[in-house]
Each structure stands twice: as structure tokens, then as C-alpha cells.
Design a protein around this motif. Structure first.
Motif, PDB file in Angstrom:
ATOM      1  N   ILE A  86      37.283  -3.360  19.001  1.00 47.25           N
ATOM      2  CA  ILE A  86      35.952  -3.488  19.161  1.00 47.25           C
ATOM      3  C   ILE A  86      35.286  -2.902  17.650  1.00 47.25           C
ATOM      4  CG2 ILE A  86      33.526  -2.656  19.302  1.00 47.25           C
ATOM      5  CD1 ILE A  86      34.906  -2.340  22.422  1.00 47.25           C
ATOM      6  N   PRO A  87      36.220  -1.972  16.357  1.00 47.81           N
ATOM      7  CA  PRO A  87      35.069  -1.052  15.766  1.00 47.81           C
ATOM      8  C   PRO A  87      35.786  -2.428  14.359  1.00 47.81           C
ATOM      9  CG  PRO A  87      35.775   0.654  16.392  1.00 47.81           C
ATOM     10  CD  PRO A  87      36.137  -1.158  16.830  1.00 47.81           C
ATOM     11  N   VAL A  88      36.475  -3.208  14.282  1.00 50.17           N
ATOM     12  CA  VAL A  88      37.141  -3.809  13.281  1.00 50.17           C
ATOM     13  C   VAL A  88      35.842  -5.555  13.176  1.00 50.17           C
ATOM     14  CG1 VAL A  88      39.375  -5.520  13.075  1.00 50.17           C
ATOM     15  CG2 VAL A  88      39.272  -2.869  13.169  1.00 50.17           C
ATOM     16  N   MET A  89      35.484  -5.426  14.798  1.00 50.30           N
ATOM     17  CA  MET A  89      34.220  -6.559  14.877  1.00 50.30           C
ATOM     18  C   MET A  89      33.066  -6.893  14.464  1.00 50.30           C
ATOM     19  SD  MET A  89      36.436  -8.026  19.084  1.00 50.30           S
ATOM     20  CE  MET A  89      34.879  -9.389  19.017  1.00 50.30           C
ATOM     21  N   ASN A  90      33.181  -7.969  13.729  1.00 53.74           N
ATOM     22  CA  ASN A  90      31.402  -7.537  13.077  1.00 53.74           C
ATOM     23  C   ASN A  90      30.580  -9.010  13.982  1.00 53.74           C
ATOM     24  OD1 ASN A  90      29.337  -7.291  12.095  1.00 53.74           O
ATOM     25  ND2 ASN A  90      30.208  -7.816   9.450  1.00 53.74           N
ATOM     26  N   HIS A  91      29.690  -8.511  14.313  1.00 55.11           N
ATOM     27  CA  HIS A  91      28.964  -9.751  15.063  1.00 55.11           C
ATOM     28  C   HIS A  91      27.638 -10.569  14.678  1.00 55.11           C
ATOM     29  CE1 HIS A  91      31.679  -9.657  19.385  1.00 55.11           C
ATOM     30  NE2 HIS A  91      31.191  -7.875  19.030  1.00 55.11           N
ATOM     31  N   ALA A  92      27.772  -9.578  13.306  1.00 54.88           N
ATOM     32  CA  ALA A  92      26.361  -9.786  12.025  1.00 54.88           C
ATOM     33  C   ALA A  92      26.474 -11.374  11.892  1.00 54.88           C
ATOM     34  CB  ALA A  92      26.095  -9.199  11.537  1.00 54.88           C
ATOM     35  N   VAL A  93      25.880 -11.942  11.812  1.00 52.32           N
ATOM     36  CA  VAL A  93      26.002 -12.732  11.142  1.00 52.32           C
ATOM     37  C   VAL A  93      25.052 -12.944   9.843  1.00 52.32           C
ATOM     38  CG1 VAL A  93      24.645 -15.822  11.363  1.00 52.32           C
ATOM     39  CG2 VAL A  93      24.972 -14.710  13.291  1.00 52.32           C
ATOM     40  N   LYS A  94      26.190 -13.764   8.735  1.00 50.27           N
ATOM     41  CA  LYS A  94      26.154 -13.068   7.471  1.00 50.27           C
ATOM     42  C   LYS A  94      24.375 -14.505   7.413  1.00 50.27           C
ATOM     43  CE  LYS A  94      28.712 -10.326   6.265  1.00 50.27           C
ATOM     44  NZ  LYS A  94      27.989  -8.807   6.204  1.00 50.27           N
TER      45      LYS A  94
END
Length: 137
Positions: free
Chosen positions: A36-44
């Protein structure tokens, strides 16, 4: 043969062994906690930049002084009661409304201070403060 009976001659065991299920769930939980910390759910997004400066207009300060004899001074200019009422009414119309700083000598009668406060309130000034001196040590 009934399903719920636990006789010695039957090889059927109606209880479910949950130990392997718990082991699998713990392994999955550890895997999810690690990923979970590796996954980045933010859209650039390339967002526009803007400077925001608050436009605060500080209100004017009116120094209203009362001496021991009961004379009223509006920013160091002596006034009588009718002039005081006119000045307060004019100041109440200004936006933003000015702050009234009331200074009175130690020996000024309270009655005179109360009259000036009442004139300011009835004229429409709502921001009023009292100016005092710090005690000497």
C-alpha cells in the motif's frame, strides 16, 4: 447416520479446520501492508499557479481623550458635545469603520467617560477600546 453425531465408529468430522485459512489471511494482510505505501493513488496534474494577496484595509484609529476637567479631544483637537456627535456620526459612515481608542485621565469623573461612550454608541461606532498605562514597578 446423522451429521451432527460424534460417534466413535464414524470417520466423518463435521468441524472445519480454520488454521490454514488464518495462515493465508495473515500472509495476504502482510502483503497488502507492504504494498500500500508503494502504490500512489494521486493523479499528476499540471495546475496553474496564482499568487493570492489578501487585501486587508486596516481601519483608521481615532484617539479620543478626556482630561480631568472633562474636556474631550478628538485626535488632539478639542471638541464640544455637539461637535463630538457630528464627528462620531461621520466616522460611523466610513467603511471600514474606524476603531475608537478612549483615553481618560485617572481623575476624570466616570460620568463624563460614560457620556462619551454613550455618544459613540448612539452615533454608530461599534469598535471601542480603552487605553491604559502599565503599572510602574
Amino acid at each position: 447416520m446423522s451429521m451432527g453425531s460424534l460417534s466413535d465408529d464414524d470417520d466423518f468430522n463435521p468441524e472445519i479446520n480454520t488454521t490454514p485459512l488464518v495462515d493465508v489471511m495473515l500472509v495476504l494482510l502482510i502483503i497488502f501492508i507492504m504494498t500500500i505505501p508503494v502504490m500512489n493513488h494521486a493523479v499528476k496534474l499540471d495546475l496553474p499557479r496564482a499568487a493570492n494577496q489578501p487585501n486587508e484595509v486596516k481601519p483608521e484609529t481615532i484617539n479620543l481623550s478626556i482630561d480631568a476637567a472633562g474636556k474631550v479631544y478628538w485626535n488632539n483637537e478639542i471638541l464640544d458635545e455637539s461637535q463630538l456627535a457630528a464627528r462620531v456620526a461621520d466616522a460611523a459612515k466610513v467603511t471600514p469603520q474606524p476603531e475608537l481608542h478612549l483615553r481618560a485621565e485617572r481623575t476624570t469623573p466616570y460620568e463624563k467617560v460614560a457620556q462619551v461612550m454613550a455618544a459613540a454608541q448612539s452615533g454608530g461606532l461599534s469598535k471601542m477600546g480603552f487605553v491604559t498605562e502599565a503599572p510602574k514597578k
